[in-house]
Each structure stands twice: as C-alpha cells, then as structure tokens.
Motif scaffolding. Structure first.
Motif, PDB file in Angstrom:
ATOM      1  N   ILE A   2       0.834  -1.197   0.000  1.00  0.00           N
ATOM      2  CA  ILE A   2       0.000   0.000   0.000  1.00  0.00           C
ATOM      3  C   ILE A   2       0.872   1.252   0.000  1.00  0.00           C
ATOM      4  CG2 ILE A   2      -0.211   0.269   2.510  1.00  0.00           C
ATOM      5  CD1 ILE A   2      -3.271   0.724   1.949  1.00  0.00           C
ATOM      6  N   ASN A   3       0.413   2.286  -0.690  1.00  0.00           N
ATOM      7  CA  ASN A   3       1.194   3.513  -0.819  1.00  0.00           C
ATOM      8  C   ASN A   3       1.106   4.403   0.412  1.00  0.00           C
ATOM      9  OD1 ASN A   3       2.017   2.762  -3.363  1.00  0.00           O
ATOM     10  ND2 ASN A   3       0.435   3.922  -4.423  1.00  0.00           N
ATOM     11  N   SER A   4      -0.016   4.376   1.105  1.00  0.00           N
ATOM     12  CA  SER A   4      -0.172   5.187   2.307  1.00  0.00           C
ATOM     13  C   SER A   4       0.369   4.439   3.515  1.00  0.00           C
ATOM     14  CB  SER A   4      -1.646   5.517   2.548  1.00  0.00           C
ATOM     15  OG  SER A   4      -2.152   6.376   1.564  1.00  0.00           O
ATOM     16  N   ASN A  35       0.317   3.624 -11.160  1.00  0.00           N
ATOM     17  CA  ASN A  35       0.985   2.821 -10.137  1.00  0.00           C
ATOM     18  C   ASN A  35       1.046   1.342 -10.506  1.00  0.00           C
ATOM     19  OD1 ASN A  35       1.837   4.497  -7.717  1.00  0.00           O
ATOM     20  ND2 ASN A  35      -0.230   5.271  -8.055  1.00  0.00           N
ATOM     21  N   SER A  36       0.030   0.838 -11.169  1.00  0.00           N
ATOM     22  CA  SER A  36       0.063  -0.564 -11.590  1.00  0.00           C
ATOM     23  C   SER A  36       1.132  -0.796 -12.650  1.00  0.00           C
ATOM     24  CB  SER A  36      -1.307  -0.999 -12.125  1.00  0.00           C
ATOM     25  OG  SER A  36      -2.279  -0.987 -11.104  1.00  0.00           O
ATOM     26  N   GLY A  37       1.194   0.095 -13.637  1.00  0.00           N
ATOM     27  CA  GLY A  37       2.187  -0.049 -14.699  1.00  0.00           C
ATOM     28  C   GLY A  37       3.599  -0.020 -14.154  1.00  0.00           C
ATOM     29  N   GLY A  38       3.894   0.922 -13.246  1.00  0.00           N
ATOM     30  CA  GLY A  38       5.224   1.000 -12.652  1.00  0.00           C
ATOM     31  C   GLY A  38       5.572  -0.234 -11.846  1.00  0.00           C
ATOM     32  N   ARG A  71      -1.929  15.634 -10.972  1.00  0.00           N
ATOM     33  CA  ARG A  71      -2.317  14.219 -11.057  1.00  0.00           C
ATOM     34  C   ARG A  71      -1.657  13.456  -9.915  1.00  0.00           C
ATOM     35  NH1 ARG A  71      -1.814  11.494 -16.861  1.00  0.00           N
ATOM     36  NH2 ARG A  71      -3.663  12.790 -17.162  1.00  0.00           N
ATOM     37  N   ILE A  72      -2.310  12.405  -9.466  1.00  0.00           N
ATOM     38  CA  ILE A  72      -1.736  11.578  -8.406  1.00  0.00           C
ATOM     39  C   ILE A  72      -0.423  10.984  -8.907  1.00  0.00           C
ATOM     40  CG2 ILE A  72      -2.061   9.454  -7.071  1.00  0.00           C
ATOM     41  CD1 ILE A  72      -5.049  10.120  -7.002  1.00  0.00           C
ATOM     42  N   PRO A  73       0.662  11.118  -8.134  1.00  0.00           N
ATOM     43  CA  PRO A  73       1.979  10.697  -8.628  1.00  0.00           C
ATOM     44  C   PRO A  73       2.141   9.186  -8.659  1.00  0.00           C
ATOM     45  CG  PRO A  73       2.152  11.392  -6.352  1.00  0.00           C
ATOM     46  CD  PRO A  73       0.742  11.684  -6.774  1.00  0.00           C
ATOM     47  N   LEU A  74       3.185   8.770  -9.334  1.00  0.00           N
ATOM     48  CA  LEU A  74       3.597   7.370  -9.353  1.00  0.00           C
ATOM     49  C   LEU A  74       4.419   7.110  -8.087  1.00  0.00           C
ATOM     50  CD1 LEU A  74       4.190   4.596 -10.680  1.00  0.00           C
ATOM     51  CD2 LEU A  74       6.023   5.711 -11.950  1.00  0.00           C
TER      52      LEU A  74
END
Length: 550
Positions: A60-62, A195-198, A280-283
C-alpha cells in the motif's frame, strides 16, 4: 424514517458504511458478491470477473497511520507501508472489533436497485439480489449505500493500437496480472505509467530478458520513504503545511518539482511529465529508478503500432520479438445495477454532490461511498463520507436544494478540471485535508485548533504540526472517540515500533518520542523559514506538503 439500510459491497468502503450505520442506530444489511470481505485487498489466485483484483507484490502507498480508520489505529507491530495481506488482516481486525460480519450476506450479487412505487413519499428502494445458484430475491430498504468500488471493469483500448489484432505475442490487461511467473527470459512491454504499470514493470524486470515501460505523458515519481527514513506521507502533511502551501500556492508545485528533481532527474530518466506535480496523483515506486539506471527497465514513449512481433513507438524506435504486452490502461467506472438517470455525468465525473449524493432524488436515501481519489488514503475519505451519509439518513443533517447542489457540482467540476488532469480513466480528484474538513463540518466533527489551544495546548500543537491523521476527526462532535487524543499523542510510537527489529541503544525504550521530535522540528524549521522570509526577505525554499497517497 430511515431504519433499514442496504450496503452494497464488503470492501473497505462497505465495512466502514456498515459501522457508520451501527453508530447511528441504523440496521445495515450488506450484500457481498464474493465469499469474503476485503474487496480489492483480498488477493485472488485467479482473476474473478466483475471483481477488483491485485497482483501478488502489492504494497500500500499510504502509511498505516494515514490510512487507519479514525477510531481503530492499525496495530503498532504492522509495518508502516503494509503488504496487501496485512491490509486484509487489518480489515479483518476492524470487522471483528465492531462485529460487522453478522450484517453481511456473502455470495449475494446485487442485480438492480430501483425506486419503490411510492418513493416520493417513502424514499424506499427495491433491491434485487442473486445468489450463486441463480435464485433471485427482492428486498425493500429505507436507504442504500453504494460501496462497491470502481476497479472492476478493465479498460482495454485496443482500437488505439493499430496492428494489435495481428500481434504474434500475448497481451492482457493489468487486471489479470498476478506475478512474473511464466515471464522468465521474455521480452515484455508494459503500456501505462500509473501505479500498476510502474509496479508491474519493476516486478517483471527481475526475471525478464527485456522490459519496456511505455508512457504518453510521463509521471512524477515519489518514494514511500521520506525525509530521515520516515514514511513519506507523514512528513510535511500537517495542517501547518497545508497553510503554507495555500499561502504559497503559485510556487508550491514548482517547489515540489524542484525537490523531486534533487532525488533524480526525471527528464534524464525519461519520466518528465507534461503537467505540474499537483495536477495528477503521482507514481509511487521505490524501485523504478534503480531498475532504469541498471537498464532492466527502459522508458519509452507511446506505442504507435504493432507489426507482427514488433512494437513501434512514437519516436520511431522499434523493439522486436516482443513476447508479452501488459495494458496498464486503467478502468471503466460504472454501477450497472443503478438506474441510468443516477449515472448522469458532469464532465468526466458522476454528477454527485460532494462526490456522494445524486442531486435529483426527491428523497436523499441513496448515496455513493468511496468513489473518490486524492493525495491521501481512501479509508479515511470513505469513512467520513459514510459518517455524513448516515447523519443525513437519520434526518440530523439536511442537504441543500437540488438547484444548489447542481450549482455546487458545476462549480466543483470546473475547479477540479482547472486544477487537475481529469479524464475518463481518472474522473475526479480532491484535496485531501480540505475535502475531509468540509465533510467533517457537515458531520460536526471538524477539529478546531483554536479551541484546543484553550483547553489542551499540547494536543492542539500536535493537531496543527503533526501529520493530519484520521484520529483528529474523532476528538469532538458526533462519533467522538475517547481514545482519539491518546491515538494522536502516541502515533509516532506506532511509526517507530516496526523498525525495532535490531537492538540499538540509541533507540532504546524511552526514546520513542524521538521521531515525533524530528517531525516537529521539520515543521518548526518550515515556520522559522517563513518568518525569516517575511522579516528579512530571505530566499524561501520549503519542502513539498503532499508527498504520498493510497
């Protein structure tokens, strides 16, 4: 009078909707199409059509303090950025603590939601469900909370990629991706730099012969690890930082970008986006720069066409003998069980007042919970929406007139499209703290730093200078939680706890406040910098105030 409430979906938004109903004395009945809770955060070995899916490596990012439910801090032992299995564990603990499971009907799919014949007078809804055997049943409810999520319908725009029909390799949407098994020694192209692609490009690059990551617009890349090794979304995400960013709005994006460039040159790495940081929401990816600098991932422009087993990019470069293409191209959002008139749009977004209420209903007895994006975790956002919704259901809070709501939607849509890069794949975005505060105002739970200063100065400073964690919204008003003050005062201890896997005299018991002092010092330094700038016209260079998201 509203009593019986249908809750659609038992993911994180559905769980907090059930609890919000119970807190207000309502009777929730949750319909979940699968056999278990968790929604997106329940990993499935095989993709399940019509349901959200995640891949095996998702973290998770958070951080846990920013993503916790406001009256249920995540256990201190859990890592700050949790693996999906640990997120699901946390959701199970939450469901158990508040006895939510008894209100959930599993393997029941909602087929349709329609107004009852006497809706204008009663506000009732007829909810039709279907079980795994195909048996249908109709139920009548006083109100409905739609909490079913929006990562279920993959967007696969094959018409935008000439020659894909004759591509000699295999292609699929990121929704189907589980892990890198079967991709050893393959040549892979990942299309899309969300985020999925990265994540998938990094994951595959550990075993593949060659990985190319194709992007049309680039992306701002941030790490989960912030200053001093603290979780990035805990550093400079306070109310004080929001105040600074508001005062310095014309320069805030440029300062954020300058800070990111100090970490690494986005242009050199082929990631330089065509938009500002806050658009935009960052990667969020800790590994991608290392995979690029080692040549394991090559960043490429948009795909122009496919020729047999070759992929041609917009700059004329060609990668031959491609085995697999992964389309990380986002999702189509829809609520197929709702009447068409409740799915009208304002621009790309659904026409919803404050992203929750369909304005045309004569009775405010249907709401959407969790359909929101921000530079912040979805859990506190969905929870605050659910708290507001149940107060409206009970008649304790009144919505504006339809005309006023439509005007607000139109104004909000224009502002949103001016500030953010919204599209069909990313139809909405909000500023985290202002949006939370606006809903908390409706609930009666918005924290007041000034009132706290008079009553509890220590807590007031922590609320103002420390990260804006969800516990702040349980300090007062309806839904007040007696443990909120202690949760705020001890949040840095929970941050520190999972780091203590190796004994270190400098971090012995009793020194756990050190991280809190570091964070306070960072905010204090920012305050001093602002004062010096005003008094002596010193150059002002402040750190970014929004460095993480869910």
């Amino acid at each position: 009078m509203v009593r019986r409430v249908a809750v659609i979906g038992a993911g994180l938004s559905g769980l907090t909707s059930i609890k919000a109903c119970l807190d207000e004395g309502l009777q929730p009945t949750c319909f979940e199409s699968s056999h278990d809770i968790g929604g997106l955060w329940r990993y499935k070995e095989e993709p399940e059509p019509g349901r959200a899916n995640i891949y095996q490596s998702v973290v998770i990012n958070s951080s846990k303090e920013m993503m916790s439910f406001s009256d249920f801090p995540a256990p201190a032992e859990l890592p700050n950025n949790m693996h999906h299995s640990e997120v699901l564990l946390y959701l199970r603990l939450y469901a158990r603590a508040f006895s939510l499971l008894t209100h959930i009907h599993f393997q029941m799919t909602v087929v349709s939601v329609r107004q009852s014949p006497d809706f204008s007078a009663s506000g009732h809804w007829e909810v039709e469900t279907k079980d795994t055997a195909g048996r249908r049943q109709s139920h009548t409810f006083d109100a409905v909370m739609v909490s079913s999520g929006h990562f279920t319908q993959p967007h696969l725009p094959l018409c935008d990629f000439p020659g894909i029909e004759s591509f000699e390799g295999r292609y699929f949407h990121s929704w189907e991706y589980r892990n890198a098994e079967g991709l050893h020694g393959k040549r892979v192209v990942v299309i899309g730099i969300g985020n999925s692609g990265g994540d998938i490009a990094v994951d595959v690059s550990r075993v593949a012969e060659k990985v190319c990551l194709s992007t049309r617009s680039g992306a701002w890349l941030v790490s989960r690890v912030g200053e001093g090794g603290l979780p990035a979304d805990l550093v400079q995400t306070s109310r004080f930082d929001l105040m600074l960013m508001t005062l310095l709005a014309p320069w805030s994006s440029k300062m954020a970008e300058k800070k990111l460039r100090r970490a690494f040159n986005h242009r050199l790495y082929g990631l330089q986006p065509k938009y500002g940081f806050f658009a935009r929401i960052p990667l969020v990816n800790d590994d991608l720069p290392g995979r690029i600098i080692s040549g394991r991932v090559q960043v490429k422009p948009n795909v122009k066409e496919f020729r047999g087993s070759s992929v041609v990019f917009a700059d004329g470069s060609i990668v031959e003998k491609v085995d697999v293409v992964v389309f990380a191209t986002g999702y189509n959002y829809c609520f197929p069980f709702l009447p068409p008139d409740l799915q009208t749009k304002s621009g790309h977004r659904l026409c919803l007042y404050r992203h929750v209420w369909p304005p045309a209903l004569s009775q405010p007895t249907l709401a959407v919970v969790g359909f929101i994006h921000a530079l912040g975790s979805i859990i506190p956002l969905a929870e605050m929406q659910a708290r507001w919704v149940t107060r409206v259901f009970k008649g304790l809070v009144t919505l504006p007139t339809e005309e006023a709501m439509l005007q607000d939607i139109e104004k909000n849509t224009a502002t949103m499209n001016q500030r953010f890069l919204c599209s069909e794949r990313n139809p909405l975005q909000v500023d985290y703290i202002p949006y939370m505060d606006s809903l908390a105002e409706q609930v009666g739970a918005r924290p007041s730093v000034l009132r706290l200063l008079l009553r509890d100065p220590r807590l007031a400073l922590r609320v103002f200078l420390d990260p804006c964690t969800p516990y702040q919204y349980r300090l007062s008003g309806p839904g007040q939680w007696a443990g909120a003050r202690q949760a705020i005062l001890t949040q840095w201890e929970r941050v520190l706890k999972p780091f203590g896997t190796r004994e270190d005299p400098e971090m012995a018991p009793g020194s756990s406040s050190r991280l809190g002092k570091v964070a306070a010092a960072l905010s204090g330094a920012a305050l001093l910098c602002l004062w010096l700038h005003r008094k002596h016209s010193f150059p002002l260079c402040l750190p970014d105030s929004h460095s993480g998201k869910l």
